[in-house]
Design a protein around this motif. Structure first.
Motif, PDB file in Angstrom:
ATOM      1  N   ILE A 316       0.928  -1.155   0.241  1.00 41.65           N
ATOM      2  CA  ILE A 316       0.182  -0.062  -0.012  1.00 41.65           C
ATOM      3  C   ILE A 316       0.814   1.368  -0.026  1.00 41.65           C
ATOM      4  CG2 ILE A 316      -1.895  -1.090   1.183  1.00 41.65           C
ATOM      5  CD1 ILE A 316      -1.135  -0.019   3.811  1.00 41.65           C
ATOM      6  N   ALA A 317       2.093   1.304  -0.003  1.00 41.23           N
ATOM      7  CA  ALA A 317       3.119   2.284   0.183  1.00 41.23           C
ATOM      8  C   ALA A 317       4.424   2.034  -0.548  1.00 41.23           C
ATOM      9  CB  ALA A 317       3.324   2.773   1.543  1.00 41.23           C
ATOM     10  N   PRO A 318       4.236   1.763  -2.153  1.00 46.36           N
ATOM     11  CA  PRO A 318       5.450   1.554  -2.851  1.00 46.36           C
ATOM     12  C   PRO A 318       6.385   2.748  -2.914  1.00 46.36           C
ATOM     13  CG  PRO A 318       3.453   1.081  -4.232  1.00 46.36           C
ATOM     14  CD  PRO A 318       2.815   1.757  -2.711  1.00 46.36           C
ATOM     15  N   LEU A 319       7.629   2.362  -2.906  1.00 48.45           N
ATOM     16  CA  LEU A 319       8.760   3.277  -2.758  1.00 48.45           C
ATOM     17  C   LEU A 319       8.899   4.289  -4.023  1.00 48.45           C
ATOM     18  CD1 LEU A 319      11.414   0.697  -1.164  1.00 48.45           C
ATOM     19  CD2 LEU A 319       9.829   2.485   0.164  1.00 48.45           C
ATOM     20  N   LEU A 320       9.488   5.342  -3.664  1.00 47.18           N
ATOM     21  CA  LEU A 320       9.845   6.368  -4.982  1.00 47.18           C
ATOM     22  C   LEU A 320      11.327   6.314  -4.946  1.00 47.18           C
ATOM     23  CD1 LEU A 320       7.276   9.175  -4.190  1.00 47.18           C
ATOM     24  CD2 LEU A 320       7.126   7.494  -5.727  1.00 47.18           C
ATOM     25  N   ARG A 321      12.077   6.075  -4.069  1.00 45.71           N
ATOM     26  CA  ARG A 321      13.587   6.182  -4.544  1.00 45.71           C
ATOM     27  C   ARG A 321      14.145   4.940  -5.131  1.00 45.71           C
ATOM     28  NH1 ARG A 321      15.035   6.434   1.071  1.00 45.71           N
ATOM     29  NH2 ARG A 321      16.890   5.428   0.555  1.00 45.71           N
ATOM     30  N   LYS A 322      14.890   5.227  -5.862  1.00 49.04           N
ATOM     31  CA  LYS A 322      15.605   4.209  -6.946  1.00 49.04           C
ATOM     32  C   LYS A 322      16.411   3.264  -6.352  1.00 49.04           C
ATOM     33  CE  LYS A 322      18.071   3.328 -11.120  1.00 49.04           C
ATOM     34  NZ  LYS A 322      19.014   2.298 -10.662  1.00 49.04           N
ATOM     35  N   ASP A 323      17.026   3.946  -5.303  1.00 42.77           N
ATOM     36  CA  ASP A 323      18.183   3.039  -4.396  1.00 42.77           C
ATOM     37  C   ASP A 323      17.525   1.996  -3.304  1.00 42.77           C
ATOM     38  OD1 ASP A 323      17.463   5.159  -2.902  1.00 42.77           O
ATOM     39  OD2 ASP A 323      19.204   5.285  -1.972  1.00 42.77           O
ATOM     40  N   ALA A 324      16.070   2.478  -2.871  1.00 40.28           N
ATOM     41  CA  ALA A 324      15.488   1.825  -1.980  1.00 40.28           C
ATOM     42  C   ALA A 324      14.739   0.687  -2.770  1.00 40.28           C
ATOM     43  CB  ALA A 324      14.666   2.860  -1.223  1.00 40.28           C
ATOM     44  N   ILE A 325      14.267   1.098  -3.847  1.00 36.54           N
ATOM     45  CA  ILE A 325      13.488  -0.079  -4.592  1.00 36.54           C
ATOM     46  C   ILE A 325      14.758  -1.210  -5.130  1.00 36.54           C
ATOM     47  CG2 ILE A 325      12.103  -0.642  -6.635  1.00 36.54           C
ATOM     48  CD1 ILE A 325      11.255   2.671  -6.770  1.00 36.54           C
ATOM     49  N   ARG A 328      15.530  -3.492  -2.188  1.00 41.39           N
ATOM     50  CA  ARG A 328      14.493  -4.630  -1.990  1.00 41.39           C
ATOM     51  C   ARG A 328      14.533  -5.711  -3.223  1.00 41.39           C
ATOM     52  NH1 ARG A 328       8.840  -1.846   0.063  1.00 41.39           N
ATOM     53  NH2 ARG A 328       9.630  -0.919   1.995  1.00 41.39           N
ATOM     54  N   LEU A 329      14.686  -5.214  -4.487  1.00 39.93           N
ATOM     55  CA  LEU A 329      14.902  -6.009  -5.445  1.00 39.93           C
ATOM     56  C   LEU A 329      16.073  -7.171  -5.485  1.00 39.93           C
ATOM     57  CD1 LEU A 329      13.851  -3.695  -8.535  1.00 39.93           C
ATOM     58  CD2 LEU A 329      12.558  -5.670  -7.529  1.00 39.93           C
ATOM     59  N   ASP A 330      17.111  -6.370  -4.694  1.00 41.46           N
ATOM     60  CA  ASP A 330      18.334  -7.319  -4.642  1.00 41.46           C
ATOM     61  C   ASP A 330      18.231  -8.396  -3.557  1.00 41.46           C
ATOM     62  OD1 ASP A 330      19.857  -5.817  -6.439  1.00 41.46           O
ATOM     63  OD2 ASP A 330      21.031  -4.550  -4.764  1.00 41.46           O
ATOM     64  N   ALA A 331      17.233  -8.298  -2.615  1.00 47.11           N
ATOM     65  CA  ALA A 331      17.007  -9.227  -1.430  1.00 47.11           C
ATOM     66  C   ALA A 331      16.044 -10.187  -2.299  1.00 47.11           C
ATOM     67  CB  ALA A 331      16.219  -8.612  -0.105  1.00 47.11           C
ATOM     68  N   VAL A 332      15.072  -9.855  -2.881  1.00 40.25           N
ATOM     69  CA  VAL A 332      14.023 -10.788  -3.608  1.00 40.25           C
ATOM     70  C   VAL A 332      14.975 -11.671  -4.520  1.00 40.25           C
ATOM     71  CG1 VAL A 332      12.160 -10.927  -5.114  1.00 40.25           C
ATOM     72  CG2 VAL A 332      12.110  -9.299  -3.500  1.00 40.25           C
ATOM     73  N   GLU A 333      15.904 -11.000  -5.434  1.00 38.33           N
ATOM     74  CA  GLU A 333      16.457 -11.556  -6.596  1.00 38.33           C
ATOM     75  C   GLU A 333      17.395 -12.801  -5.794  1.00 38.33           C
ATOM     76  OE1 GLU A 333      18.647 -10.609 -10.699  1.00 38.33           O
ATOM     77  OE2 GLU A 333      19.468  -9.571  -9.027  1.00 38.33           O
ATOM     78  N   TRP A 334      17.974 -12.474  -4.588  1.00 34.93           N
ATOM     79  CA  TRP A 334      18.937 -13.292  -3.688  1.00 34.93           C
ATOM     80  C   TRP A 334      18.097 -14.570  -3.386  1.00 34.93           C
ATOM     81  CZ3 TRP A 334      19.573 -16.012   0.711  1.00 34.93           C
ATOM     82  CH2 TRP A 334      20.767 -16.442   1.137  1.00 34.93           C
ATOM     83  N   PHE A 335      16.947 -14.618  -2.957  1.00 34.74           N
ATOM     84  CA  PHE A 335      16.302 -15.679  -2.776  1.00 34.74           C
ATOM     85  C   PHE A 335      15.641 -16.279  -4.100  1.00 34.74           C
ATOM     86  CE2 PHE A 335      15.453 -13.582   1.433  1.00 34.74           C
ATOM     87  CZ  PHE A 335      15.599 -14.782   2.273  1.00 34.74           C
ATOM     88  N   PHE A 336      15.375 -15.405  -5.072  1.00 33.96           N
ATOM     89  CA  PHE A 336      14.912 -16.314  -6.520  1.00 33.96           C
ATOM     90  C   PHE A 336      16.036 -17.261  -6.954  1.00 33.96           C
ATOM     91  CE2 PHE A 336      14.691 -15.914 -11.064  1.00 33.96           C
ATOM     92  CZ  PHE A 336      13.239 -16.185 -11.115  1.00 33.96           C
ATOM     93  N   ASP A 337      17.303 -16.557  -6.901  1.00 37.13           N
ATOM     94  CA  ASP A 337      18.249 -17.560  -7.426  1.00 37.13           C
ATOM     95  C   ASP A 337      18.689 -18.469  -6.544  1.00 37.13           C
ATOM     96  OD1 ASP A 337      18.502 -15.781  -9.499  1.00 37.13           O
ATOM     97  OD2 ASP A 337      20.037 -14.461  -8.558  1.00 37.13           O
ATOM     98  N   ARG A 338      18.432 -18.631  -5.004  1.00 40.85           N
ATOM     99  CA  ARG A 338      18.677 -19.744  -4.440  1.00 40.85           C
ATOM    100  C   ARG A 338      17.369 -20.572  -3.618  1.00 40.85           C
ATOM    101  NH1 ARG A 338      21.987 -15.849  -4.253  1.00 40.85           N
ATOM    102  NH2 ARG A 338      24.285 -15.818  -4.018  1.00 40.85           N
ATOM    103  N   THR A 339      17.107 -21.517  -4.588  1.00 44.62           N
ATOM    104  CA  THR A 339      15.812 -22.315  -4.451  1.00 44.62           C
ATOM    105  C   THR A 339      16.088 -22.940  -2.913  1.00 44.62           C
ATOM    106  OG1 THR A 339      15.549 -22.346  -6.560  1.00 44.62           O
ATOM    107  CG2 THR A 339      13.992 -24.030  -5.326  1.00 44.62           C
ATOM    108  N   ILE A 340      17.299 -23.574  -2.884  1.00 43.98           N
ATOM    109  CA  ILE A 340      17.598 -24.557  -1.738  1.00 43.98           C
ATOM    110  C   ILE A 340      17.079 -23.534  -0.350  1.00 43.98           C
ATOM    111  CG2 ILE A 340      18.913 -26.039  -0.381  1.00 43.98           C
ATOM    112  CD1 ILE A 340      20.159 -26.735  -3.153  1.00 43.98           C
ATOM    113  N   GLU A 341      18.011 -22.464  -0.296  1.00 41.12           N
ATOM    114  CA  GLU A 341      17.941 -21.739   1.021  1.00 41.12           C
ATOM    115  C   GLU A 341      16.432 -20.981   1.067  1.00 41.12           C
ATOM    116  OE1 GLU A 341      20.190 -21.383  -1.357  1.00 41.12           O
ATOM    117  OE2 GLU A 341      22.189 -21.342  -0.325  1.00 41.12           O
TER     118      GLU A 341
END
Length: 873
Positions: A316-325, A328-341
């Motif tokens: 309900i409150a998406p971000l506006l700053r590119k670095d903050a977005i 978050r995407l880095d954190a999601v991608e880390w899990f996306f690339d590591r299925t076992i973890e």
């Protein structure tokens, strides 16, 4: 002349005078009783029997409705969920030792916005109390407090445009109760109630900004609020101070777990107003009902309550700053690339309960024994969770891991203190483990051995007297007794002392039995009191862990969200968006994340190319039901998902940061305010046009359809021209319309392009291909859609006839240049259509064997052939 009220009823009337707007649950023995009008409400809402006893102060029969005290929580929860306020008036001294009337006091005021008991909280979602305080001019300070978790934040809103900002915050956070000053002030309370929020008038002095400032500093242990970002927000401070005081007064507690607050500034997040949240079905379906088909339900596969609440706050409150977005995407991608973890974490999170709310109940002092066992199991899972990560985890994941405190000592304390299968309530006793407290063990042994002595005494007396049916029993009035049936009375020894005659015999006692009875009764009373004291000491000890528990809960929630978003992306083929500080939105094969989950057939993806300095406005025409609305919503949802930190349902997505998403779709009215469908449409349109910026995304569906064709078309055209403006950039806009005359704007406005959804027209049937392509269309196929909806054939046949007659009247006198480039795929039907000679020759060509001059000559010949020109000419 009637007798005056009893002492107990005088107590009741005194409490009712203090809380005239609440239902009083008045403890009398084993029941909570309600009286008078309260009893009528309780009987009706809870569907229990309404009785009458005694007389009220007017001499009338007193209505009465009661519930058992041990089951009161369920009844109270039902009342509170219906919007009622309930006051608990308990007996605060032991009736056995009380002199005269038992003393009673208000121990708690339960309101819709201040629930903290697990039995009353219906879901894992946040449960906000909202406070609204007037600020300078026409603005308001807002505060939101979740008493169950300690979450506390402030915001602000304008009273202009029908309190639109405040209403948007209400829709965004869904508070269950709002407190406003007692002094009358506008129609905001009525607007809040219309949204289903319980409104409570609270005394004006609670909203005094100076007093509120000091109250907040005292609560947080600071001398200033500068560190919370709200020191200059007078209205927000007033609202926060009132919310805190209201919660403390209703809970009869200082609520130490409320240890800070945050300031949510609109400029730091994408603004999603109430209309957009509704139209895009972000958190609630547009037509009401359950929340199964919303963007939130689509993304929220979190494993913990903390994660579920965090997911909603992200959305309900998406971000506006590119670095903050990107973080978050880095954190999601880390899990996306590591299925076992990812799978290992999600499995481990399944063992973690609602640490945040249990911490709140510990701080409040009403955490139950089962809460503590659940907390112990959750804390024991934390080391295993931390062990899943290595040093290469991205910053946000490392930050979450660093937030997790070491709770080994707390988990060990609970394990040593509480039995594995304790009762739900501490007052039931039996929750402290043997060996934890020596005095408790001694009393427990004494009570147990006393009961063993009773059993042995019964056997000995049977053997000594020869009365095989002799029984040692117990009741509250006479204590322990020896019961002998009438046929055996002649065998009773002379030392037996008669205590009671019963229908089939007599009851006796002996000096030894009286002595042991006193010992057992004393031991059991002391055991119950000491166990309650030991448990209270345990809760006080654990209260010191609350700040650490809250931090751990937040960390768990963050990891849960990141891994859940990665899991959704992996399951459904989402891709990481590219985030830009530009005016572009480029989506390849974009899909609607909610609709595609509910289709039995594959979703047809579509491309989007918007640019505030290029193709700024897409005018979209096409058949009804062809997919225009789904397409536009999909674009908006992709932008929201990207800026919340989620992957998106597309093959590729480049998202230029959007500051606000505006939507105007569907037909709604507001009859309560006397506003027609068209008036609501125009109000929503006015909100868009008055607040849109070049960084916004605007979704407009069928502007002007609520009035005459001439008026509506004029309004629609003027809106497009306004959004296009005179600047070199403008808000990215998707504009769906059935006013086909608007397509000529492509020729007069540089940043307007026409698009439509292709159909396959067989002549007798229409197939919607769901594919957007360049160009315009001049048909809407409304009659065909009416047929699909089940409109009687007689009506649709007549409609087709009327359309033909209207078309005949509108035929131009001379030839007309075509404005439309719609791709209509015509089925040949049963007849055979001869292939064009140009196509036949084209099939036979071999371009690889042709010289350039031969290719050019052939192209000219094919062009003449395709146009039916004589080749010899």
């Amino acid at each position: 002349m009637t007798d005056g009220p009893t002492p107990a009823m005088r107590q009741y009337y005194a409490v009712k005078a203090r809380y005239p707007d609440a239902i009083i649950f008045f403890r009398m023995g084993d029941f909570y009783e309600t009286f008078g009008d309260d009893a009528g409400v309780v009987a009706r809402e809870l569907e229990i029997t309404l009785t009458a006893r005694g007389r009220d102060r007017n001499g009338e029969r007193m209505p009465l409705a009661g519930v058992p005290h041990h089951a009161a929580d369920g009844y109270i929860a039902r009342l509170v969920n219906k919007g009622y306020k309930v006051v608990i008036c308990d007996q605060v001294e032991d009736p056995k030792t009380a002199k005269g009337i038992v003393k009673r006091e208000v121990t708690r005021v339960i309101t819709p916005g201040t629930l903290i008991d697990s039995s009353m909280l219906g879901s894992a979602g946040a449960h906000y109390l909202m406070a609204v305080a007037p600020d300078r001019a026409d603005s308001f300070g807002l505060a939101f407090l979740d008493v169950s978790t300690g979450e506390f934040f402030v915001s602000s809103g304008s009273g202009e445009r029908g309190y639109a900002d405040i209403i948007s915050e209400v829709v965004r956070y869904r508070p269950t109760e709002a407190i406003v000053p007692e002094s009358p002030g506008g129609d905001l309370p009525a607007r809040l109630e219309a949204l289903g929020v319980t409104v409570s008038r609270y005394r004006d002095d609670a909203f005094d900004p100076g007093v509120a400032y000091k109250r907040l500093c005292s609560q947080f242990g600071t001398t200033t609020l500068d560190g919370y970002g709200c020191a200059q927000m007078t209205g927000a401070i007033a609202a926060a101070g009132a919310a805190l005081l209201y919660a403390q007064e209703t809970q009869q507690s200082p609520l130490p777990h409320i240890s800070g607050l945050s300031t949510r500034v609109p400029s730091e997040n994408m603004l999603l107003d109430a209309i957009t949240l509704r139209n895009l079905e972000i958190t609630a379906p547009i037509r009401g009902g359950n929340d199964a088909n919303t963007l939130l339900s689509t993304l929220d596969i979190t494993e913990t309550p903390m994660g579920s609440r965090m997911m909603r706050s992200f959305l309900i409150a998406p971000l506006l700053r590119k670095d903050a977005i990107e973080a978050r995407l880095d954190a999601v991608e880390w899990f996306f690339d590591r299925t076992i973890e990812r799978q290992a974490l999600r499995a481990a999170l399944g063992d973690v309960a609602d640490i945040e709310r249990i911490a709140g109940r510990i701080a409040y002092g009403n955490a139950g024994p089962r809460d503590l066992v659940t907390l112990r199991d959750s804390l024991e899972a934390i080391p295993g969770i931390k062990a899943l990560f290595d040093a290469d985890a991205p910053p946000l994941i490392r930050e979450a891991l660093d937030m997790m405190a070491d709770h080994a000592s707390a988990a060990d304390l609970i394990a040593r203190a509480i039995v594995d299968d304790p009762p739900a309530l501490a007052r039931s006793g039996g929750m402290i483990r043997d060996g934890f407290n020596a005095k408790l063990d001694d009393l427990r042994h004494l009570a147990t051995s006393g009961k063993d002595w009773i059993a042995e005494f019964q056997q000995q007396e049977r053997e000594r007297t020869g009365i095989r049916s002799l029984r040692v029993g117990y009741n509250r009035v006479f204590g322990y007794y020896i019961e002998v049936t009438r046929p055996n009375l002649h065998l009773v020894p002379p030392e037996y002392e008669r205590r009671q005659t019963i229908a089939n015999g007599e009851r006796y006692t002996t000096p030894d039995l009286r002595e042991k009875e006193a010992m057992i009764a004393t031991a059991e009373d002391r055991l119950s009191a000491l166990e309650a004291e030991v448990y209270a000491d345990l809760i006080r000890t654990l209260a010191a862990e609350v700040p650490g528990l809250q931090a751990t809960a937040r960390a768990v929630g963050l990891l849960d969200v990141y891994s859940a978003l990665a899991e959704v992306a992996a399951r459904y083929g989402y891709t990481r968006p590219r985030i830009e500080e530009s005016g572009r939105i480029l989506i390849r094969d974009g899909r609607h994340p909610v609709v595609e989950r509910n289709l039995q057939t594959p979703f047809v993806p579509n491309d989007t190319e918007l640019d505030s300095g290029g193709t700024q406005i897409m005018i979209i025409t096409g058949a009804n039901m062809s997919g225009k609305s789904t397409y536009m919503r999909a674009v908006a949802l992709c932008c929201i998902m990207a800026q919340m930190g989620s992957f998106v349902p597309a093959r590729h997505a480049t998202i230029g940061i959007v500051d606000r998403v505006f939507t105007r779709v569907g037909a709604f009215d507001d009859l309560a305010s006397g506003q027609s469908t068209f008036m609501v449409e125009m109000l929503e349109l006015a909100n868009i046009l008055n607040n849109v910026t070049p960084q916004s995304l605007v979704i407009l569906d069928e502007i002007g359809r609520g009035t005459s064709t001439l008026d509506g078309s004029a309004i629609a055209r003027a809106v497009v021209e306004f959004l296009h403006g005179k600047a070199v950039v403008g808000p990215r806009t998707l504009f769906a319309t059935h006013f086909h005359d608007l397509v000529d704007l492509e020729g007069s406005l540089a940043r307007v392009k026409n698009f439509h959804f292709a159909v396959k027209d067989t002549g007798t049937d229409v197939v919607f291909l769901r594919k957007i392509i360049p160009g315009a269309t001049d048909r809407s196929y409304g009659v065909h859609v009416a047929h699909l909806a089940g409109v009687p054939k007689k009506v649709t046949d007549r409609a087709r006839q009327l359309m033909k007659e209207a078309s005949a009247r509108q035929l131009p006198d001379g030839p007309r240049a075509p404005l439309y480039t719609q791709m209509l795929l015509i089925d040949p039907g049963e007849g055979v259509v001869e292939e064009n000679p140009a196509i036949k020759e084209l099939r036979a060509l071999n371009p690889n064997e042709m010289t350039p001059i031969e290719a050019l000559n052939t192209l000219c010949r094919l062009h003449r052939l395709a146009n039916g020109e004589d080749e010899e000419r």
